[in-house]
Design an enzyme around this catalytic site. Sequence first.
Site, PDB file in Angstrom:
ATOM      1  CE  LYS A   1      -4.241  -1.685   0.130  1.00 20.80           C
ATOM      2  NZ  LYS A   1      -5.132  -1.468  -1.018  1.00 20.80           N
TER       3      LYS A   1
ATOM      4  CD  GLU B   1     -10.005   4.469   0.408  1.00 21.87           C
ATOM      5  OE1 GLU B   1      -9.926   5.702   0.224  1.00 21.87           O
ATOM      6  OE2 GLU B   1      -9.238   3.639  -0.136  1.00 21.87           O
TER       7      GLU B   1
ATOM      8  CB  SER C   1       0.074  -8.018  -1.310  1.00 24.85           C
ATOM      9  OG  SER C   1      -0.868  -8.768  -0.565  1.00 24.85           O
TER      10      SER C   1
END
Lengths: 399, 270
Positions: free
Chosen positions: A88, A110, A379
Amino acid sequence: MLPDKRGYFGPYGGRFVPETVIPALEELTAKYFELKEDAEFQAELAYLNKTYVGRETPITYARRLSDHLGGAQIYLKREDLAHSGAHKINNALGQALLTKRMGKQRVVAETGAGQHGVATATSCALLGIDCIVYMGSVDMARQEPNVFRMRLLGAEVRPVESGSKTLKDAINEAIRDWVTNVETTHYLLGSALGPHPYPMMVRDFQAVIGCEARQQIVEQAGRLPDVIVACVGGGSNSIGIFHAFLDDDVRFIGVEAGGEGIASKRHAARFADADIARIGVLQGTKSYVMQTADGQIMETHSISAGLDYASVGPEHAYLRDQGRAEYTYATDEETLEGFQLLCQLEGIIPALESAHAIAEVVKLAPQMSRDEIILVNLSGRGDKDLNTVINALKERDHG
Amino acid sequence: MARGLEAINGVIERTKREGRAAFMPYLPIGYPDYETSLSAIKALAEAGADIIEIGVPFSDPLADGPTIQAATQVALENGITPRDCVEAVKTLREDGIDTPMVLMGYLNPFIAYGYERLIRDALDAGVDGFIIPDMPADEAGELQVYIDEAGLGISHFVAPTSSEERMKLAGELSRGYIYLVSVTGITGDKEAVPTELIDLIEKVRAKTSQPVGVGFGIRTPEKARAIGAVCDGIFVGTALVKAAGESVDAVRALATGMRQALDAEKSTIE
């Protein structure tokens, strides 16, 4: 390369948002295209990726897992080792730098599981930007450590009490804030979703994963992989690793959240359940959407909050139509098995999202020969999921 | 009685003749319950609403504030579907309500309905047009074609942030009133109309000949009167939804007050 000028990947994508923010999207698109070609901006991002995020992240050969499954050789792209614990940060940092260049001083975001919120809070702390994170109150309770992390990093976390009080409601609230404060505020969207230019821009910031991996796998394994496997929520880590291999003879497999199984209707496998996932519009983009017969958005279920979303990035819908990428799913139970296997055989605690990809590898690798290669995008790391896993294992073993 | 865009154009001509802004109130079907919402809509008609926006509840109303979110959530819990909303218009027509009515709702339920069936049912029920807040004019595409072929109305949005190009586009594609979102500078002072809004309306009018309706933040008759004096119509939602949470009489009282305020403004012009 897609999308087209209006932000469409074939029939998917577009800009389905209130008129108030359309000019901001136009400005963002223009600025993004400008900075894409701006050597100074790219150098700054590359510098921070190297010295702050810890890129490049390595590729790890999973020897014991490969031997255990007895088929293909498995390599892991280690996004779990990126600063703040997941891929991210690649997107959050890129957009935070862009926010600065747009002369904006306030960011709204968000978050569902809290990983994107943490990555955004991290990037904003680094660059001195005011950061407001919207998070459903149900998610805040489920992911309390990440709420503390964000607050420690100086972000304001605002609970969202509307609707199902989860990710999609947090997105609604972030968009409402953005509509109201659009002149001063950038919306730092966390996945390859939403109105144009987000699906494209987020993909581009995440494409670093695939660019690195393509070189690394050739260096380490001597050739390109046969298959790439990645989990798909909104779809940013998967599109990020797929993209550098788009023109190669490499199979792409995206793994959605199968939850309690497709028949249970408690899942987030948008491509697997034609009864309830149909083409529609949610939160700015046209894609597959899990919905009732009347077009109300359905609540989804997954053991991993990061995959628990009713729609999927428009480019994935397009790649699927084109036959370029395949999509499958892993249930909560299969995911837990994959999670444990990676812990025990490789000493890596994966995020539950990433454990979906491992679960697919467990099915796939034994069917392949020993000279074939699977590349998995790992990830994120699983520290955030320990409570969930502990409870799920207890329930499984005693329930 | 004419229906569709012809009925909306009738409102435009009549209000112009009367020298006042049109009163265009919003209420969702199913709040606080189905029957009461129909009574409240009748009260709007009796209070002199010129066009009524019939709210179609959606699970993810990202362009609405907390009041309308909560009300439409109740409506969904009451089991209200888009088909019920179309049926509601039909029932109201059968009960003799002639006021033009437009469906105001988000795009996904309309996609799920199927455009062809939606337009057919809408025409059959006596719906006159649409307002879709998450469908900007340049994404109207296929639905716009259906609306135009059926001779229905549609209000596209312009905002203070819209470029002149986008204002022009919204004007070209709107059938009936343009919906001007006055997000900035509206809250606060009850009486005065900020000069930015007047400038903004001028800007829109320079780009299109469509009549301009102003919405967002009109909560009282005073504000209705002040804003009504500078535009062609006012959209009122939140204040009426709040009133609907109290009683049909509260809706009637507020709507009557707003309509009278618009009439009073006319008399000061003349």
